[in-house]
Design a protein around this motif. Structure first.
Motif, PDB file in Angstrom:
ATOM      1  N   ALA A 117       0.838  -1.204   0.000  1.00 30.72           N
ATOM      2  CA  ALA A 117       0.000   0.000   0.000  1.00 30.72           C
ATOM      3  C   ALA A 117       0.873   1.253   0.000  1.00 30.72           C
ATOM      4  CB  ALA A 117      -0.926   0.009   1.212  1.00 30.72           C
ATOM      5  N   LEU A 118       0.372   2.280  -0.649  1.00 27.58           N
ATOM      6  CA  LEU A 118       1.001   3.598  -0.644  1.00 27.58           C
ATOM      7  C   LEU A 118       0.189   4.509   0.262  1.00 27.58           C
ATOM      8  CD1 LEU A 118       1.724   3.956  -4.436  1.00 27.58           C
ATOM      9  CD2 LEU A 118       3.459   4.149  -2.646  1.00 27.58           C
ATOM     10  N   TYR A 119       0.894   5.371   1.009  1.00 29.75           N
ATOM     11  CA  TYR A 119       0.248   6.308   1.926  1.00 29.75           C
ATOM     12  C   TYR A 119       0.641   7.728   1.532  1.00 29.75           C
ATOM     13  CZ  TYR A 119      -0.709   2.223   4.764  1.00 29.75           C
ATOM     14  OH  TYR A 119      -1.163   1.003   5.209  1.00 29.75           O
ATOM     15  N   PHE A 120      -0.365   8.592   1.314  1.00 25.71           N
ATOM     16  CA  PHE A 120      -0.173   9.984   0.930  1.00 25.71           C
ATOM     17  C   PHE A 120      -0.749  10.881   2.022  1.00 25.71           C
ATOM     18  CE2 PHE A 120      -0.563   7.448  -2.880  1.00 25.71           C
ATOM     19  CZ  PHE A 120       0.388   7.952  -3.738  1.00 25.71           C
ATOM     20  N   MET A 121      -0.051  11.942   2.382  1.00 27.51           N
ATOM     21  CA  MET A 121      -0.542  12.884   3.400  1.00 27.51           C
ATOM     22  C   MET A 121      -1.750  13.652   2.864  1.00 27.51           C
ATOM     23  SD  MET A 121       1.226  12.476   6.086  1.00 27.51           S
ATOM     24  CE  MET A 121       0.614  13.896   6.963  1.00 27.51           C
ATOM     25  N   LEU A 122      -2.705  13.924   3.747  1.00 31.05           N
ATOM     26  CA  LEU A 122      -3.929  14.628   3.374  1.00 31.05           C
ATOM     27  C   LEU A 122      -4.130  15.880   4.213  1.00 31.05           C
ATOM     28  CD1 LEU A 122      -6.514  11.718   3.147  1.00 31.05           C
ATOM     29  CD2 LEU A 122      -5.425  12.923   1.249  1.00 31.05           C
ATOM     30  N   GLU A 123      -4.808  16.840   3.630  1.00 31.88           N
ATOM     31  CA  GLU A 123      -5.304  18.007   4.348  1.00 31.88           C
ATOM     32  C   GLU A 123      -6.820  17.900   4.293  1.00 31.88           C
ATOM     33  OE1 GLU A 123      -5.743  22.630   3.264  1.00 31.88           O
ATOM     34  OE2 GLU A 123      -3.713  21.829   3.091  1.00 31.88           O
ATOM     35  N   MET A 124      -7.463  17.875   5.465  1.00 31.53           N
ATOM     36  CA  MET A 124      -8.911  17.686   5.472  1.00 31.53           C
ATOM     37  C   MET A 124      -9.523  18.190   6.768  1.00 31.53           C
ATOM     38  SD  MET A 124      -8.730  13.552   5.804  1.00 31.53           S
ATOM     39  CE  MET A 124     -10.457  13.270   5.873  1.00 31.53           C
ATOM     40  N   HIS A 125     -10.866  18.262   6.784  1.00 35.68           N
ATOM     41  CA  HIS A 125     -11.613  18.744   7.947  1.00 35.68           C
ATOM     42  C   HIS A 125     -12.773  17.805   8.237  1.00 35.68           C
ATOM     43  CE1 HIS A 125      -9.532  22.266   6.339  1.00 35.68           C
ATOM     44  NE2 HIS A 125      -9.408  22.591   7.606  1.00 35.68           N
ATOM     45  N   ASP A 126     -13.096  17.655   9.526  1.00 37.29           N
ATOM     46  CA  ASP A 126     -14.223  16.809   9.900  1.00 37.29           C
ATOM     47  C   ASP A 126     -15.533  17.582   9.758  1.00 37.29           C
ATOM     48  OD1 ASP A 126     -14.466  18.435  12.151  1.00 37.29           O
ATOM     49  OD2 ASP A 126     -13.613  16.972  13.529  1.00 37.29           O
ATOM     50  N   LEU A 127     -16.642  16.984  10.159  1.00 38.35           N
ATOM     51  CA  LEU A 127     -17.954  17.612   9.992  1.00 38.35           C
ATOM     52  C   LEU A 127     -18.136  18.868  10.830  1.00 38.35           C
ATOM     53  CD1 LEU A 127     -20.166  14.404   9.794  1.00 38.35           C
ATOM     54  CD2 LEU A 127     -19.475  15.900   7.919  1.00 38.35           C
ATOM     55  N   GLU A 128     -17.326  19.031  11.884  1.00 41.12           N
ATOM     56  CA  GLU A 128     -17.381  20.254  12.697  1.00 41.12           C
ATOM     57  C   GLU A 128     -16.434  21.324  12.165  1.00 41.12           C
ATOM     58  OE1 GLU A 128     -17.041  17.109  14.509  1.00 41.12           O
ATOM     59  OE2 GLU A 128     -19.223  17.151  14.441  1.00 41.12           O
ATOM     60  N   GLY A 129     -15.704  21.032  11.089  1.00 39.79           N
ATOM     61  CA  GLY A 129     -14.785  21.997  10.501  1.00 39.79           C
ATOM     62  C   GLY A 129     -13.390  21.981  11.090  1.00 39.79           C
ATOM     63  N   GLU A 130     -13.120  21.024  11.994  1.00 43.78           N
ATOM     64  CA  GLU A 130     -11.797  20.918  12.609  1.00 43.78           C
ATOM     65  C   GLU A 130     -10.833  20.202  11.673  1.00 43.78           C
ATOM     66  OE1 GLU A 130     -10.854  22.166  15.648  1.00 43.78           O
ATOM     67  OE2 GLU A 130     -12.849  23.088  15.690  1.00 43.78           O
ATOM     68  N   GLU A 131      -9.575  20.661  11.684  1.00 42.42           N
ATOM     69  CA  GLU A 131      -8.557  20.005  10.864  1.00 42.42           C
ATOM     70  C   GLU A 131      -8.308  18.591  11.375  1.00 42.42           C
ATOM     71  OE1 GLU A 131      -3.948  20.520   9.343  1.00 42.42           O
ATOM     72  OE2 GLU A 131      -4.846  22.079  10.579  1.00 42.42           O
ATOM     73  N   VAL A 132      -8.161  17.665  10.450  1.00 39.84           N
ATOM     74  CA  VAL A 132      -7.930  16.266  10.776  1.00 39.84           C
ATOM     75  C   VAL A 132      -6.623  15.844  10.125  1.00 39.84           C
ATOM     76  CG1 VAL A 132      -8.799  13.912  10.483  1.00 39.84           C
ATOM     77  CG2 VAL A 132     -10.407  15.783  10.854  1.00 39.84           C
ATOM     78  N   ARG A 133      -5.728  15.246  10.898  1.00 41.38           N
ATOM     79  CA  ARG A 133      -4.480  14.704  10.353  1.00 41.38           C
ATOM     80  C   ARG A 133      -4.768  13.286   9.866  1.00 41.38           C
ATOM     81  NH1 ARG A 133      -0.698  18.791  10.219  1.00 41.38           N
ATOM     82  NH2 ARG A 133      -0.809  19.957  12.139  1.00 41.38           N
ATOM     83  N   ALA A 134      -4.411  13.039   8.612  1.00 40.07           N
ATOM     84  CA  ALA A 134      -4.730  11.734   8.048  1.00 40.07           C
ATOM     85  C   ALA A 134      -3.845  11.431   6.853  1.00 40.07           C
ATOM     86  CB  ALA A 134      -6.202  11.700   7.628  1.00 40.07           C
ATOM     87  N   ALA A 135      -3.924  10.186   6.425  1.00 37.66           N
ATOM     88  CA  ALA A 135      -3.229   9.741   5.221  1.00 37.66           C
ATOM     89  C   ALA A 135      -4.235   9.041   4.323  1.00 37.66           C
ATOM     90  CB  ALA A 135      -2.087   8.797   5.579  1.00 37.66           C
ATOM     91  N   LEU A 136      -3.999   9.155   3.048  1.00 33.84           N
ATOM     92  CA  LEU A 136      -4.786   8.424   2.060  1.00 33.84           C
ATOM     93  C   LEU A 136      -4.047   7.126   1.789  1.00 33.84           C
ATOM     94  CD1 LEU A 136      -7.215   8.589   0.060  1.00 33.84           C
ATOM     95  CD2 LEU A 136      -5.550   9.374  -1.623  1.00 33.84           C
TER      96      LEU A 136
END
Length: 176
Positions: free
Chosen positions: A133-152
């Protein structure tokens, strides 16, 4: 022209020439391959160049023994119009695989995940290859608009996209 190295792996360099030329360069031989246009437009992208024989190839001379595949993750905005005002409906995050032997891109695989206010935007950082699997860094927000640290996560075997959330205590300004 602006050039960006998206990935370096097994003697190959995946480069993006702004705005949309993708090139695989083999510094040891001087060869380079201009890839055809991906199947979808993108505003943001990240990519990986991997061995076509097997993703975890351990051959020291892989670049001269095997062909390559390019995994491209793109995020594109879908414009829409309401009352003569154009706005962006949201990002679509997708992946496609280029195969050198076939000289073509695969179908696109879109991220299907409705836990967030918008589709994640992929960061232009070198991805991590772990097992199949390959993992890519993401910029995203949850339903409350808070930044979420995650990988694709893109599973090379199943060819499925998923979001992997970082542990909550890793949410510091220096990253994951």
């Amino acid at each position: 022209d602006s050039w960006y190295a998206l990935d370096v792996r097994k003697g190959r360099v995946l480069m993006l020439r702004s705005p949309d030329d993708l090139i695989v360069w083999l510094p040891a031989t001087g060869e380079h391959f201009l890839l055809p246009q991906p199947p979808r437009p993108y505003q943001y992208c990240a990519g990986a160049v991997i061995c076509a024989a097997h993703s975890d190839c351990s051959d020291a001379d892989c670049y001269s023994l095997h062909g390559f595949n390019v995994v491209l993750v793109g995020c594109d905005d879908r414009p829409d119009t309401f009352d003569q005002i154009e706005f962006f409906e949201g990002n679509v995050t997708w992946v496609s695989i280029y195969n050198l032997d076939k000289n073509k891109w695969s179908q696109t695989y879109a991220l299907e995940d409705n836990r967030y206010t918008e589709h994640p935007v992929v960061e232009q950082n070198q991805p991590v290859l772990y097992r199949d699997a390959l993992y890519f860094m993401l910029e995203m927000h949850d339903l409350e608009g808070e930044e979420v640290r995650a990988a694709l996560r893109f599973d090379l075997g199943d060819q499925k996209l998923s979001v992997v959330l970082a542990p909550e205590d890793s949410y510091i300004d220096s990253g994951m």
